[in-house]
Enzyme design. Structure first.
Site, PDB file in Angstrom:
ATOM      1  N   ASP A  66      -7.042 -13.941  34.623  1.00 29.02           N
ATOM      2  CA  ASP A  66      -7.934 -14.241  33.510  1.00 29.02           C
ATOM      3  C   ASP A  66      -8.844 -13.003  33.320  1.00 29.02           C
ATOM      4  O   ASP A  66      -8.870 -12.113  34.188  1.00 29.02           O
ATOM      5  CB  ASP A  66      -8.749 -15.476  33.892  1.00 29.02           C
ATOM      6  N   ASP A  68     -12.452 -12.812  31.185  1.00 27.99           N
ATOM      7  CA  ASP A  68     -13.903 -13.031  31.191  1.00 27.99           C
ATOM      8  C   ASP A  68     -14.338 -13.797  32.429  1.00 27.99           C
ATOM      9  O   ASP A  68     -13.823 -14.888  32.720  1.00 27.99           O
ATOM     10  CB  ASP A  68     -14.328 -13.812  29.938  1.00 27.99           C
TER      11      ASP A  68
HETATM   12  P1  TMP Z   1     -11.250 -15.864  29.361  1.00 28.07           P
HETATM   13  O1  TMP Z   1     -10.037 -16.713  29.151  1.00 28.07           O
HETATM   14  O2  TMP Z   1     -10.931 -14.401  29.413  1.00 28.07           O
HETATM   15  O3  TMP Z   1     -12.089 -16.314  30.511  1.00 28.07           O
HETATM   16  O4  TMP Z   1     -12.173 -16.028  28.060  1.00 28.07           O
HETATM   17  C1  TMP Z   1     -12.693 -17.242  27.684  1.00 28.07           C
HETATM   18  C2  TMP Z   1     -14.170 -17.378  27.934  1.00 28.07           C
HETATM   19  O5  TMP Z   1     -14.880 -16.989  26.757  1.00 28.07           O
HETATM   20  C3  TMP Z   1     -14.565 -18.814  28.205  1.00 28.07           C
HETATM   21  O6  TMP Z   1     -14.934 -19.002  29.539  1.00 28.07           O
HETATM   22  C4  TMP Z   1     -15.741 -19.067  27.298  1.00 28.07           C
HETATM   23  C5  TMP Z   1     -16.078 -17.740  26.686  1.00 28.07           C
HETATM   24  N1  TMP Z   1     -16.552 -17.787  25.300  1.00 28.07           N
HETATM   25  C6  TMP Z   1     -17.778 -17.201  25.025  1.00 28.07           C
HETATM   26  O7  TMP Z   1     -18.438 -16.676  25.923  1.00 28.07           O
HETATM   27  N2  TMP Z   1     -18.238 -17.219  23.742  1.00 28.07           N
HETATM   28  C7  TMP Z   1     -17.536 -17.796  22.713  1.00 28.07           C
HETATM   29  O8  TMP Z   1     -17.996 -17.781  21.573  1.00 28.07           O
HETATM   30  C8  TMP Z   1     -16.264 -18.388  23.020  1.00 28.07           C
HETATM   31  C9  TMP Z   1     -15.468 -19.030  21.925  1.00 28.07           C
HETATM   32  C10 TMP Z   1     -15.813 -18.341  24.323  1.00 28.07           C
HETATM   33 MG    MG Z   2     -12.669 -16.727  32.416  1.00 28.36          MG
END
Ligand code: TMP
Ligand code: MG
Length: 318
Positions: A66, A68
């Site tokens: 993953d 974030d």
């Molecule tokens: P990931 O799959 O790389 O972890 O990315 C998804 C993450 O993004 C999830 O944990 C929530 C975050 N997110 C935000 O921080 N701001 C937003 O506006 C959205 C839609 C998701």
């Molecule tokens: Mg994540």
């Protein structure tokens, strides 16, 4: 000066030899796994998996991660590090009103995303709402492609400590790294490019922006990826990623239970070792994480555990 020579007892040498063997037997190859921030449901099973992956070698391995809050830090000095969506909240790209709305949506839906009392199925419609609303807001802002790099530069985006070793080691060993993110692919690419680790063995599945011929955002490409539908994307992308074929062993890294489905598209899977970063709401989520991931890292902002496992798995010295 007079030296006092004490006689060495007859049993000293055999005792020392036995002690040495005992120390060798109990010495762990993974000191990182003995830290208090590392939780494991079944340590022996983890070690078995690591040994099986090492026997099969680097040629059988792929890493699926993953992005974030898994490859990026969760926080630095108590301040949250921005996700790829939050990096876009820069006045170069969006106005104040849009920033405010995105923050309100985050405050509404992020607690749902990490709520330990709801199932993934229950969370799913809320995630679709969150992503859909944010993407619509971003499209209305007519974001310019050529401003993305500057927005990333001005942000406090940060990969976890030890990221260089992680990316460099994988590329040197020719182990493919699939980054599977519900974030924004174009921003993600820019983050790893600016950290100078966007190597040819890195593959990305994410939400990519669709720009018109003047470079203005007009839509998002393909099927929406959110935290709890990664399985669908894993299955639909499986056929396309040729570099990942014939690699049945997977080291999977995530920070959400939804990330556990990222390896569902791997054909003829053999050993899947999963590492979960437990960043937030630790007490509420500890039990479900320990029951779901092989290794759980509690508020660990480093790649040390993954690096230690990779060093062993890709070595043939043992
Ligand atoms: P990931 O799959 O790389 O972890 O990315 C998804 C993450 O993004 C999830 O944990 C929530 C975050 N997110 C935000 O921080 N701001 C937003 O506006 C959205 C839609 C998701
Ligand atoms: Mg994540």
């Amino acid at each position: 000066m007079q030296m006092c020579h004490l006689p060495i007892p007859w049993f000293y040498t055999p005792v020392r030899a036995v002690l040495k063997v005992w120390q060798q037997l109990t010495k762990t190859k993974f000191p990182e796994l003995t830290q208090s921030s590392v939780l494991m449901r079944e340590r022996s099973r983890v070690e078995e998996k690591i040994h099986a992956m090492q026997r099969a070698g680097a040629g059988s391995l792929q890493v699926i991660s993953d992005f974030d809050m898994t490859l990026t830090r969760f926080a630095l000095n108590g301040k949250r590090v921005p996700t790829t969506h939050n990096i876009l909240a820069n006045q170069l790209l969006i106005d104040e009103d849009c920033t405010k709305k995105m923050r309100e949506l985050l405050n509404t839906y992020y607690p749902v995303e990490i709520d330990a009392s709801r199932t993934a199925e229950e969370k799913m419609p809320f995630m679709v709402e969150w992503w859909t609303e944010v993407h619509e807001l971003l499209i209305q802002q007519r974001i310019r492609k050529d401003m993305l790099a500057q927005a990333v530069k001005e942000s406090s985006a940060m990969l976890r400590d030890g990221y260089k070793l992680f990316f460099n080691h994988l590329t040197k060993q020719e182990v493919p790294l699939l980054i599977f993110s519900a974030g924004v692919g174009d921003v993600l690419e820019e983050v790893i490019r600016q950290h100078r680790v966007f190597y040819p063995n890195v593959h990305i599945v994410s939400n990519y922006m669709d720009f018109d011929q003047t470079g203005v955002l007009r839509a998002f490409k393909g099927q929406l990826i959110h935290t709890f539908n990664k399985r669908d994307s894993a299955l639909s992308h499986a056929a396309g990623l040729r570099e990942l074929k014939g690699r049945p062993n997977v080291l999977l890294l995530g920070d959400s239970l939804g990330d556990l489905t990222m390896a569902d598209g791997v054909s003829e899977r053999q050993t899947i070792l999963t590492i979960g970063f437990l960043n937030d709401k630790v007490e509420e989520r500890k039990e479900s994480f320990v029951n779901s991931f092989d290794i759980v890292l509690v508020q660990d902002e480093t790649m040390d555990v993954a690096n230690s496992i990779l060093r062993y798995v890709t070595s043939s010295r043992y």
